[in-house]
Write a protein that holds these residues in place. Structure first.
Motif, PDB file in Angstrom:
ATOM      1  N   ALA A   1      -1.085  -0.082  -8.762  1.00  0.00           N
ATOM      2  CA  ALA A   1      -1.387  -1.476  -8.389  1.00  0.00           C
ATOM      3  C   ALA A   1      -2.819  -1.845  -8.749  1.00  0.00           C
ATOM      4  O   ALA A   1      -3.680  -0.973  -8.931  1.00  0.00           O
ATOM      5  N   CYS A   2      -3.044  -3.134  -8.876  1.00  0.00           N
ATOM      6  CA  CYS A   2      -4.396  -3.665  -9.092  1.00  0.00           C
ATOM      7  C   CYS A   2      -4.641  -4.762  -8.066  1.00  0.00           C
ATOM      8  O   CYS A   2      -3.783  -5.612  -7.838  1.00  0.00           O
TER       9      CYS A   2
ATOM     10  N   SER B   1       0.436  -8.550 -18.512  1.00  0.00           N
ATOM     11  CA  SER B   1       0.753  -7.183 -18.926  1.00  0.00           C
ATOM     12  C   SER B   1       0.967  -6.273 -17.700  1.00  0.00           C
ATOM     13  O   SER B   1       1.795  -5.369 -17.742  1.00  0.00           O
ATOM     14  N   LEU B   2       0.262  -6.535 -16.617  1.00  0.00           N
ATOM     15  CA  LEU B   2       0.509  -5.745 -15.391  1.00  0.00           C
ATOM     16  C   LEU B   2       1.935  -5.999 -14.910  1.00  0.00           C
ATOM     17  O   LEU B   2       2.676  -5.077 -14.572  1.00  0.00           O
TER      18      LEU B   2
ATOM     19  N   ILE C   1       3.293  -3.023 -12.529  1.00  0.00           N
ATOM     20  CA  ILE C   1       2.131  -2.677 -11.696  1.00  0.00           C
ATOM     21  C   ILE C   1       1.992  -3.755 -10.611  1.00  0.00           C
ATOM     22  O   ILE C   1       2.011  -4.944 -10.925  1.00  0.00           O
ATOM     23  N   GLY C   2       1.838  -3.334  -9.366  1.00  0.00           N
ATOM     24  CA  GLY C   2       1.699  -4.286  -8.259  1.00  0.00           C
ATOM     25  C   GLY C   2       0.404  -5.088  -8.388  1.00  0.00           C
ATOM     26  O   GLY C   2      -0.610  -4.566  -8.844  1.00  0.00           O
ATOM     27  N   ILE C   3       0.459  -6.337  -7.981  1.00  0.00           N
ATOM     28  CA  ILE C   3      -0.734  -7.199  -8.095  1.00  0.00           C
ATOM     29  C   ILE C   3      -1.013  -7.861  -6.743  1.00  0.00           C
ATOM     30  O   ILE C   3      -0.135  -8.486  -6.149  1.00  0.00           O
ATOM     31  N   ALA C   4      -2.264  -7.731  -6.289  1.00  0.00           N
ATOM     32  CA  ALA C   4      -2.659  -8.402  -5.043  1.00  0.00           C
ATOM     33  C   ALA C   4      -4.004  -9.088  -5.229  1.00  0.00           C
ATOM     34  O   ALA C   4      -4.770  -8.751  -6.133  1.00  0.00           O
TER      35      ALA C   4
ATOM     36  N   SER D   1      -1.506  -2.029   1.540  1.00  0.00           N
ATOM     37  CA  SER D   1      -0.415  -1.794   2.467  1.00  0.00           C
ATOM     38  C   SER D   1       0.738  -2.779   2.211  1.00  0.00           C
ATOM     39  O   SER D   1       1.911  -2.388   2.202  1.00  0.00           O
ATOM     40  N   GLU D   2       0.423  -4.042   1.931  1.00  0.00           N
ATOM     41  CA  GLU D   2       1.498  -5.013   1.617  1.00  0.00           C
ATOM     42  C   GLU D   2       2.216  -4.651   0.323  1.00  0.00           C
ATOM     43  O   GLU D   2       3.398  -4.939   0.155  1.00  0.00           O
ATOM     44  N   LEU D   3       1.494  -4.036  -0.611  1.00  0.00           N
ATOM     45  CA  LEU D   3       2.132  -3.641  -1.874  1.00  0.00           C
ATOM     46  C   LEU D   3       2.814  -2.279  -1.747  1.00  0.00           C
ATOM     47  O   LEU D   3       3.470  -1.811  -2.676  1.00  0.00           O
TER      48      LEU D   3
END
Ligand code: BG6
Ligand code: MG
Length: 221
Positions: free
Chosen positions: A4-5, A101-102, A107-110, A155-157
């Motif tokens: 994730a990012c 691209s993520l 890939i998780g994004i927050a 935590s949400e991701l």
């Protein structure tokens, strides 16, 4: 492996940091306090209330709570005025492409921002759909350099900080990412973001595979 990012917003996704600076400078001038770009650098990433407290400290000014609330409200009105016309074109170069691209690579994004205006800016810039989790100044008890904002995002991701990269332009934000156990990537000036694991000038020409190899290299060293 990067799962994730988490992105700071002001100064990372949009160039709104300059509008915060101008609004605080105007407020400081009204209070006869000198407020320079160098002073502003130390406020980046801090909450609205913490920023005001630092300015008042600089001016050696003690005010009651109601006055402080009124001043914060005034600053926010000036700030809202300057971002009123914000458009998707104001998203910083390369950011949208990097987010795409993520997303394509699962890939998780927050978002991990101290701002209470984060949702509004994401909407104005047509970015809301990218973010599975938005943690902003309305959702945290402790502001950066406390890691709460990023820990809540992870935590949400449903990812662990050690598998998560945090992008930050602020000294306080890099400190928050590091103390939460994240891989910190500074955005901007390497001379001021000395605690970041790596610093890049921005997202233009920056790719997910470049990030993956940098993180792997650092983790193997
Ligand atoms: C951070 C900015 O993202 O948000 C700070 O770096 C700002 O400069 C803080 O003070 C709070 O923002 P807002 O929009 O809630 O006043
Ligand atoms: Mg920032």
């Amino acid at each position: 492996m990067i799962k994730a990012c988490i992105f700071d917003m002001d100064g990372v996704i949009v160039d709104s940091a300059k509008y915060h600076f101008l609004a605080w400078q105007r407020l400081a001038a009204d209070l006869s306090i000198t407020f320079t770009e160098e002073d502003n650098e130390k406020l980046k990433g801090l909450s609205r209330v913490d920023s005001l407290e630092r300015i008042l400290e600089k001016g050696d000014l003690q005010l009651d709570n109601d006055t402080k609330l009124a001043l914060m409200d005034q600053k926010n009105q000036w700030y809202l005025e300057s971002i009123k016309e914000m458009k998707p074109e104001e998203v910083l170069p390369g950011v949208r492409e990097f987010l795409v691209s993520l997303q394509e690579n699962g890939i998780g994004i927050a978002l991990g921002s101290s701002s209470k205006n984060a949702q509004l800016i994401l909407e104005k810039c047509n970015l809301t759909t990218f973010f599975k989790s938005v943690i902003d100044g309305n959702k945290v008890t402790f502001s950066k350099p406390d890691p709460e904002v990023f820990l809540k995002g992870a935590s949400e991701l449903n990812v662990s900080p050690k598998d998560t990269v945090v992008f930050e332009d602020a000294i306080a934000g890099v400190a928050a990412a590091n103390s939460g156990g994240f891989f910190s990537v500074g955005i901007g000036d390497a001379a001021s973001l000395t605690e970041a694991r790596i610093v890049i000038p921005g997202f233009e020409n920056f790719t997910l595979s470049a990030l993956q190899s940098i993180v792997e290299d650092q983790q193997n060293n």
